[in-house]
Scaffold this motif. Structure first.
Motif, PDB file in Angstrom:
ATOM      1  N   GLN A  33      -6.636   1.816  -9.595  1.00 46.06           N
ATOM      2  CA  GLN A  33      -7.316   0.851  -8.920  1.00 46.06           C
ATOM      3  C   GLN A  33      -7.308   0.058  -8.199  1.00 46.06           C
ATOM      4  N   TRP A  55      -0.026  -3.064  -8.836  1.00 42.73           N
ATOM      5  CA  TRP A  55      -0.099  -3.753  -9.976  1.00 42.73           C
ATOM      6  C   TRP A  55       1.007  -3.276 -11.120  1.00 42.73           C
ATOM      7  N   LEU A  60       7.023   5.370 -12.157  1.00 43.27           N
ATOM      8  CA  LEU A  60       6.649   4.167 -11.619  1.00 43.27           C
ATOM      9  C   LEU A  60       8.260   3.402 -10.923  1.00 43.27           C
ATOM     10  N   GLY A  63     -12.754  -1.214  -8.575  1.00 42.67           N
ATOM     11  CA  GLY A  63     -11.907   0.308  -8.692  1.00 42.67           C
ATOM     12  C   GLY A  63     -12.024   1.490  -9.281  1.00 42.67           C
ATOM     13  N   ALA A  64     -11.966   2.109 -10.172  1.00 45.69           N
ATOM     14  CA  ALA A  64     -12.204   3.212 -11.270  1.00 45.69           C
ATOM     15  C   ALA A  64     -12.264   2.904 -12.471  1.00 45.69           C
ATOM     16  N   ILE A  77     -12.746   4.459 -15.103  1.00 45.35           N
ATOM     17  CA  ILE A  77     -11.372   5.292 -15.999  1.00 45.35           C
ATOM     18  C   ILE A  77     -10.744   3.807 -17.061  1.00 45.35           C
ATOM     19  N   ARG A  78     -10.283   3.328 -15.936  1.00 49.62           N
ATOM     20  CA  ARG A  78      -8.731   2.833 -16.845  1.00 49.62           C
ATOM     21  C   ARG A  78      -9.016   1.356 -15.632  1.00 49.62           C
ATOM     22  N   SER A  79     -10.026   0.589 -15.641  1.00 54.08           N
ATOM     23  CA  SER A  79     -10.237  -0.601 -14.575  1.00 54.08           C
ATOM     24  C   SER A  79     -10.100  -2.210 -15.202  1.00 54.08           C
ATOM     25  N   GLY A  80      -9.760  -3.260 -14.610  1.00 52.71           N
ATOM     26  CA  GLY A  80      -9.845  -4.103 -15.473  1.00 52.71           C
ATOM     27  C   GLY A  80      -8.434  -4.525 -16.487  1.00 52.71           C
ATOM     28  N   ALA A  81      -8.490  -5.611 -16.754  1.00 57.52           N
ATOM     29  CA  ALA A  81      -7.491  -6.132 -17.499  1.00 57.52           C
ATOM     30  C   ALA A  81      -6.789  -4.820 -19.166  1.00 57.52           C
ATOM     31  N   SER A 124      -5.875  -0.282 -18.933  1.00 55.81           N
ATOM     32  CA  SER A 124      -4.470   0.300 -19.366  1.00 55.81           C
ATOM     33  C   SER A 124      -4.491   0.622 -20.641  1.00 55.81           C
ATOM     34  N   PHE A 157      -1.258 -10.626 -14.538  1.00 50.64           N
ATOM     35  CA  PHE A 157      -1.971 -10.245 -15.650  1.00 50.64           C
ATOM     36  C   PHE A 157      -2.922  -9.641 -15.773  1.00 50.64           C
ATOM     37  N   ARG A 158      -3.536  -9.743 -14.977  1.00 55.72           N
ATOM     38  CA  ARG A 158      -4.685  -9.143 -14.743  1.00 55.72           C
ATOM     39  C   ARG A 158      -4.991  -8.623 -12.893  1.00 55.72           C
ATOM     40  N   PRO A 159      -4.914  -7.231 -13.039  1.00 57.54           N
ATOM     41  CA  PRO A 159      -5.385  -6.157 -11.524  1.00 57.54           C
ATOM     42  C   PRO A 159      -5.749  -6.751 -10.418  1.00 57.54           C
ATOM     43  N   ARG A 174      -1.020  -2.586 -19.409  1.00 54.44           N
ATOM     44  CA  ARG A 174      -0.117  -2.871 -18.774  1.00 54.44           C
ATOM     45  C   ARG A 174       0.889  -2.693 -18.706  1.00 54.44           C
ATOM     46  N   ILE A 202       3.044   2.468 -19.798  1.00 51.32           N
ATOM     47  CA  ILE A 202       3.657   3.401 -18.608  1.00 51.32           C
ATOM     48  C   ILE A 202       4.977   2.491 -17.978  1.00 51.32           C
ATOM     49  N   PRO A 203       4.957   0.974 -17.438  1.00 47.89           N
ATOM     50  CA  PRO A 203       6.093   0.117 -16.393  1.00 47.89           C
ATOM     51  C   PRO A 203       7.042  -0.062 -17.756  1.00 47.89           C
TER      52      PRO A 203
END
Lengths: 101, 657
Positions: free
Chosen positions: A40, A63, A80, B60-61, B63-67, B70, B245-247, B389, B392-393
């Protein structure tokens, strides 16, 4: 202990922190650039050398969304790497041992 | 060549995309959706289903954008066949908890249509049921529908969902319906009829953030799905990412663009303390805690002593099942509801005092190993595994490091920076954020989710006092159909070349310079102004100085900002919008001549808390370049049901309460 007198020293600036939000395994990475297209924050650019992992140009903008890892078609190619000061700890209940990310 | 390109390496790569600043492209559509997040995708789908030509513009993209790109753990406040809670009760829970400062129009719409929205999401491929029977027999599972619930297992109002499947499903549906998706494209301004401020919106200008090309979108109807403002008080140039919290793409482009076009905004003076975006914070579901994603996890201290949960009356809840039931005489519990009628069960509220007196030993831990298997797997595998988010993280990364939810106690970080981080009480006063955790000021809308500008609709967190994934989805779906209805009868858009020319000059100015100030330094300087002149306590003198400083920076350093490639151009334009948002916030703060507990707003020159004559919404907009304020009453949305019905006579719901 001998020093490598051949190695050149540069007036190198400080790197952005964190500077390695993701770590590539170049042996697994195929350079497909799926991560580049799904990130993103657009922190990557494709490597000019085809088949090599992308270049992280804006590491401090990451992020940690993890879409790069989630969409990578080659398990293990990218993972990551949390900033050192944001690694959470846990304690093993039975032994009291401490661990962290 | 290694993978990292720093000055240290000495070899910058050439920008890999063809750059062509000034190159123009014109696109004309029926409905233009700005922002490809949850709200934007739903709006685009809604409009496209009505056989209209739709364009979706995403920085962005998609397919995965915005809060919500993910993932998502909860689908909240959704009346459904298994629940007796009504739509009005959902709105009341938030109205009472926020002193009325909640968008009751959009909350009503959301709770009224969010079950329909959930069912449509399933048709698109979003996973909303435990079809594999992984939680068979769990107290939070309904046998027949295979729905899973959270918070209040009796009332079954809040769903647990597999949110990581949602965005890709929405993206596929957009493509299937022929929505023209413009990824790596940032909207920079709204186009208005005749280029006039306050006139009908006829499209938007945009920049490709890889090539720098300029795109002119003409549209009969436009949707602001650009979320809220952030980075107004806190900006950590280098340690921002994991605790936000948001990108970072969400930079307040929405409110800034709307403001310049002359749209009315409200509640922009609200700024709650929040650690999000601070370099010393962690991702919320990434620590052991009893809130939200982790509810109702057992918490213990460093000696293994359990910390009690209590209900709204302070009664200790002795069993796990009691945590997920309302108190005696209470109908239902709401997420984040603090009003007595709807208050969620919680950890003892005087925990800090008890710790200080020695009753409990820091640090605290989340005791997943002690939880029954269904709850443990629901919290860890499903909630932490599916939240935004988080998969993965947190979920994957922690387990790759050896974390085992059956054996390990994840540490809690409350009180380790002073006070309850989760309730924001004892955070440093300057650590403020407008709604990065939800409910910020934003654009004013009516029962059609139409803004004060003809042709401009809004949805999701772009709306004033808005929050939540289900709300973004339901309001996006609603606003999309309203925008479509308008587009079907609206006149063709006519673009002003003068407006285009002025905007091109504005956006390309940074690339015409090769030195000056870069975006990060400018952002921190803008935050500094807010930290010193618009924090707590406020007064008129300070805020006027704040405006003067912002003007000074705008005319001096900001007008010497530079960008050496399209990516950095995107970032500096974001910071210009942050500057605009800061100006809006101070204007709104000057207008509210009273303090407010609910808005976390303290004026030393007007110290009275929420006096009745100021218990209202303050609006603000530009009129011929000057800031003008107005107001509307706190109960503006009433009567809820009548208003909704009057505006939706032709809506065919899938399920009706």
């Amino acid at each position: 202990m001998g020093m490598d007198t051949q190695k050149k020293i540069y007036a190198s600036p400080n790197v952005p922190t964190p500077n390695r939000p993701v770590i590539f395994d170049p042996d697994i990475c195929s350079g497909c650039n799926t991560c580049v297209e799904v990130c993103q924050m657009d922190v990557f650019v494709p490597n000019p050398e085809k088949g090599r992992p992308p270049i992280i140009v804006y590491p401090e903008e990451c992020w940690y969304g993890g879409s790069c890892v989630a969409h990578c078609p080659h398990p293990g190619a990218i993972r990551l790497n949390h900033p050192l000061q944001q690694r959470v700890r846990w304690k093993r209940k039975e032994t009291g041992e401490h661990f962290r990310v | 060549m290694r993978c990292y390109s720093y000055a240290e390496e000495g070899n910058w790569v050439e920008w890999p995309y063809p750059v062509d600043y000034d190159k123009e492209r014109e696109v004309t559509v029926d409905v233009l959706v700005l922002g490809g997040g949850i709200a934007g995708c739903w709006a685009a789908i809604s409009a496209a289903k009505r056989d209209l030509k739709v364009a979706l513009v995403e920085k962005g993209a998609t397919i995965r954008s915005g809060a919500g790109g993910s993932g998502c753990d909860h689908w909240l406040y959704t009346p459904n066949p298994l629940s007796s809670v009504t739509t009005e009760e959902c709105v009341a829970a938030e109205f009472e908890s926020n002193g009325g400062y909640t968008n009751s129009i959009s909350r009503y719409i959301a709770s009224r249509e969010s079950y329909d929205t959930l069912l449509e999401l399933e048709q698109m491929g979003g996973k909303i049921r435990d079809t594999e029977d992984k939680f068979k027999g769990a107290a939070f599972r309904d046998k027949q529908t295979k729905f899973l619930f959270t918070y209040d297992y009796e009332n079954r109002l809040h769903f647990r969902v597999w949110g990581s499947t949602f965005k890709p499903a929405l993206y596929s549906e957009c493509k299937r319906l022929g929505v023209e998706i413009y990824d790596r494209t940032m909207a920079t301004s709204l186009l208005t009829e005749g280029g006039k401020q306050g006139a009908r919106v006829v499209g938007a200008t945009a920049l490709n953030v890889r090539t720098g090309e300029f795109i002119i979108f003409g549209a009969k109807a436009t949707l602001d799905c650009l979320s809220r403002h952030q980075r107004n008080w806190i900006f950590s140039s280098e340690h921002r990412g994991l605790s936000s919290f948001r990108p970072g793409n969400i930079a307040g482009n929405g409110p800034a663009m709307a403001w310049r076009a002359g749209a009315e905004l409200t509640m922009m003076e609200q700024a709650k303390r929040s650690p999000r975006g601070s370099p010393y914070h962690f991702p919320a579901p990434g620590t052991g805690n009893p809130f939200n994603t982790w509810f109702p996890c057992t918490m213990i201290d460093a000696n293994g002593k359990e910390i009690p949960y209590v209900d709204r009356d302070g009664r200790i809840l002795n069993s796990l099942s009691e945590r997920t039931r309302p108190a005696r005489g209470q109908k239902f519990m709401g997420e984040r509801a603090t009003a007595y009628n709807y208050r969620l069960n919680r950890i003892v509220p005087d925990l800090l005092e008890r710790i200080e007196k020695g009753e409990f030993l820091l640090p605290l831990y989340a005791d997943l190993p002690s939880m029954p298997e269904h709850e443990r797997r629901a919290i860890w595998d499903l909630m932490v595994g599916e939240e935004g988010r988080s998969r993965i993280p947190v979920y994957q990364t922690y387990m790759e490091s050896g974390f085992d939810p059956e054996k390990d106690l994840l540490q809690n970080y409350e009180f380790l920076r002073g006070g309850w981080v989760a309730t924001y009480d004892v955070l440093p006063i300057h650590e403020r954020i407008t709604g990065e955790s939800g409910d910020a000021g934003g654009i004013v809308v009516d029962w059609d989710l139409k803004t004060t500008l003809d042709g401009l609709y809004a949805a999701g967190d772009a709306l004033f006092a808005a929050n939540y994934h289900h709300h973004a989805a339901a309001t996006g779906r609603y606003a999309g159909r309203k925008a479509a209805e308008y587009a079907k009868r609206a006149a063709e858009p006519v673009i002003s070349r003068k407006q285009i020319k002025a905007e091109k000059t504005r956006v390309y100015a940074p690339v015409k310079r090769d030195n000056g100030i870069e975006w990060k330094e400018l952002n921190i300087a803008l935050c500094r102004v807010m930290q010193n002149y618009c924090t707590e306590p406020k007064n008129e003198e300070l805020m006027k100085i704040g405006l003067a400083w912002l003007k000074d920076i705008e005319e001096n350093e900001a007008s010497r900002a530079y960008a050496t490639n399209p990516h950095k151009l995107m970032r500096i334009i974001d910071v210009f919008d942050i500057l605009t948002c800061n100006q809006i916030i101070i204007h709104a703060s000057l207008t509210r001549k009273a303090s407010s507990r609910f808005l976390d707003f303290k004026r030393i020159d007007y110290p009275e808390m929420d006096p009745p004559e100021w218990h209202n919404w303050i609006t603000i907009k530009l009129d011929n370049g000057e800031a003008k304020s107005g107001e509307f009453p706190i109960d503006f949305a009433e009567p809820l049901r009548d208003n909704y019905d009057a505006h939706n006579k032709n809506y065919k719901s899938i399920w009706k309460q």
